[in-house]
Design a protein around this motif. Structure first.
Motif, PDB file in Angstrom:
ATOM      1  N   HIS A  91     -10.825 -66.496  22.744  1.00 48.99           N
ATOM      2  CA  HIS A  91     -11.846 -65.679  22.090  1.00 48.99           C
ATOM      3  C   HIS A  91     -11.239 -64.331  21.727  1.00 48.99           C
ATOM      4  O   HIS A  91     -10.092 -64.031  22.048  1.00 48.99           O
ATOM      5  CB  HIS A  91     -13.090 -65.549  22.979  1.00 48.99           C
ATOM      6  CG  HIS A  91     -12.920 -64.601  24.131  1.00 48.99           C
ATOM      7  ND1 HIS A  91     -13.954 -63.873  24.658  1.00 48.99           N
ATOM      8  CD2 HIS A  91     -11.839 -64.240  24.851  1.00 48.99           C
ATOM      9  CE1 HIS A  91     -13.525 -63.120  25.638  1.00 48.99           C
ATOM     10  NE2 HIS A  91     -12.238 -63.325  25.785  1.00 48.99           N
ATOM     11  N   HIS A 135     -12.437 -59.990  20.640  1.00 52.80           N
ATOM     12  CA  HIS A 135     -13.492 -58.974  20.574  1.00 52.80           C
ATOM     13  C   HIS A 135     -12.850 -57.615  20.331  1.00 52.80           C
ATOM     14  O   HIS A 135     -11.632 -57.519  20.146  1.00 52.80           O
ATOM     15  CB  HIS A 135     -14.315 -58.972  21.875  1.00 52.80           C
ATOM     16  CG  HIS A 135     -13.490 -59.088  23.120  1.00 52.80           C
ATOM     17  ND1 HIS A 135     -12.643 -58.088  23.530  1.00 52.80           N
ATOM     18  CD2 HIS A 135     -13.335 -60.109  24.000  1.00 52.80           C
ATOM     19  CE1 HIS A 135     -12.043 -58.489  24.634  1.00 52.80           C
ATOM     20  NE2 HIS A 135     -12.421 -59.711  24.935  1.00 52.80           N
ATOM     21  N   HIS A 173      -7.273 -64.354  22.681  1.00 52.71           N
ATOM     22  CA  HIS A 173      -6.632 -64.502  23.998  1.00 52.71           C
ATOM     23  C   HIS A 173      -7.278 -65.654  24.734  1.00 52.71           C
ATOM     24  O   HIS A 173      -8.468 -65.936  24.583  1.00 52.71           O
ATOM     25  CB  HIS A 173      -6.677 -63.206  24.800  1.00 52.71           C
ATOM     26  CG  HIS A 173      -8.008 -62.535  24.841  1.00 52.71           C
ATOM     27  ND1 HIS A 173      -8.515 -61.850  23.766  1.00 52.71           N
ATOM     28  CD2 HIS A 173      -8.921 -62.439  25.823  1.00 52.71           C
ATOM     29  CE1 HIS A 173      -9.691 -61.348  24.078  1.00 52.71           C
ATOM     30  NE2 HIS A 173      -9.985 -61.702  25.329  1.00 52.71           N
TER      31      HIS A 173
END
Ligand code: FE2
Length: 361
Positions: free
Chosen positions: A250, A252, A295
């Motif tokens: 994911h 962010h 990651h």
């Protein structure tokens, strides 16, 4: 990985102009005279080389990782039977204890009530914004080490004034009411109607003992718990995933710093379109994914992998309503899965994820 780039994180030219003109955080950092670790990974904060810290006492090193901007971290050691100098600061701080045993005293007014709580390896707590605090090592023969995430870079960008940041006489009593008795011995509250689980507390004595809730969305058998501490906007979450499994990749925004508690494994991290890089971790490792980097965490040990992630804020996260943008198992690069299977075989760890390729969203 052939996914389309959906977003890029770059330093805006206005931000670059401000940096070139003022750069208050960097200037302050230089004056601290401590080692500054860049990149995105430290193998073990418990053995990281530190330098004497004149301003605070003890010894320390800063972790100023790539592209974080909204947060920095530091590692600090208090010598046996020693203490750090009292300090207050107009930025937030979350502390994870890496080794040793100690205590922290908090107060607003010199003649007002004081609160002291004890901590040990695996404890988590936050310093209430601008609250006086003093840390002690309660052991006579072992040093104590902790790693802390702070919002110092943001405070410096906003105020650019040392005296204001470290010597402002204001008590944020709505965050920390020192007149309330037993603040640090009260049990936390587990709230289950947000995010699946948030523990609202003032002190976590042992992160390994926190109750976790299923979070299958991140991978088979994954469990977690978010932690809100003394009114801080910074927060933490614990994640655990079973033997022979890994979490979905994911990405962010900036500000997440992950501290490994249990097991061994590795993280693959990459910028969209680039080759993944591997980071091997075990207890004491800190890894901080640069903003927008994919990651993925892999457990190759013989026990469930557990880490605590310290977060600056989720305000800059993208993805769904929980700030989650991830790659499902069915879409992942098969070379990464094959590598994981080989690593588990090397360690004699049974792979449990082989039939999970359709994902668990
Ligand atoms: Fe992450």
């Amino acid at each position: 990985m052939s996914r389309k780039t959906e977003r890029e994180f770059k330093v805006h030219s206005y931000v670059q102009y401000m940096r070139d003109k003022y750069d208050p955080y960097r200037k302050w950092l230089e004056g601290e005279n401590l080692p500054v670790i860049g990149g995105e990974f430290v193998q073990d904060v418990r053995t990281l080389e530190l330098a004497p810290w004149d301003r605070r006492g003890g010894s320390g090193a800063y972790l100023v990782f790539s592209d974080q901007h909204v947060a920095d971290a530091y590692v600090c050691e208090i010598p046996a039977a020693g203490s750090l100098k009292p300090q207050r600061q107009l930025y937030e701080e979350i502390v994870v204890v890496a080794s040793g045993r100690g205590a922290t005293t908090l107060w607003w007014d010199a003649d007002g009530p004081r609160h002291t709580f004890e901590w040990q390896r695996g404890s988590l707590f936050a310093i209430p914004l601008n609250c006086w605090h003093e840390h002690f090592n309660v052991s006579g023969d072992e040093p104590a080490r902790f790693v802390a995430l702070t919002s110092a870079p943001v405070a410096w960008e906003l105020y650019r004034d040392h005296d204001f940041i470290f010597n402002t006489d204001h008590a944020f009593r709505d965050r920390f009411d020192a007149n309330v008795q037993d603040l640090f011995s009260q049990p936390g509250k587990y709230l289950t109607n947000y995010y699946g689980g948030i523990l609202d507390t003032n002190l976590v004595s042992d992160l390994r003992e926190v109750k976790l809730v299923p979070r299958e969305k991140r991978g088979a058998g994954t469990r977690n718990m978010y932690i809100h501490l003394v009114g801080s906007t910074m927060f933490a979450h614990i994640s655990e995933f079973p033997v022979g499994t890994y979490k979905k990749a994911h990405r962010h925004g900036p500000g997440a710093h992950i501290y490994t508690l249990d097991s061994t494994g590795y993280t693959m991290m990459w910028k969209e379109g680039e080759k993944p890089k591997r980071y091997d971790w075990s207890e004491g490792s800190v890894i901080s994914p640069p903003a927008g980097y994919w990651h993925q965490h892999y457990n190759t040990g013989h026990e469930p992998a557990k880490f605590v992630a310290l977060h600056a804020s989720i305000a800059v996260s993208g993805g769904d309503s929980e700030g989650l943008e991830q790659i499902d198992f069915s879409e992942e690069d098969s070379a990464l899965r094959e590598m994981y299977i080989r690593e588990c075989e090397k360690n004699g760890v049974p792979v449990q994820i082989a039939n999970s390729s359709s994902g668990h969203s």
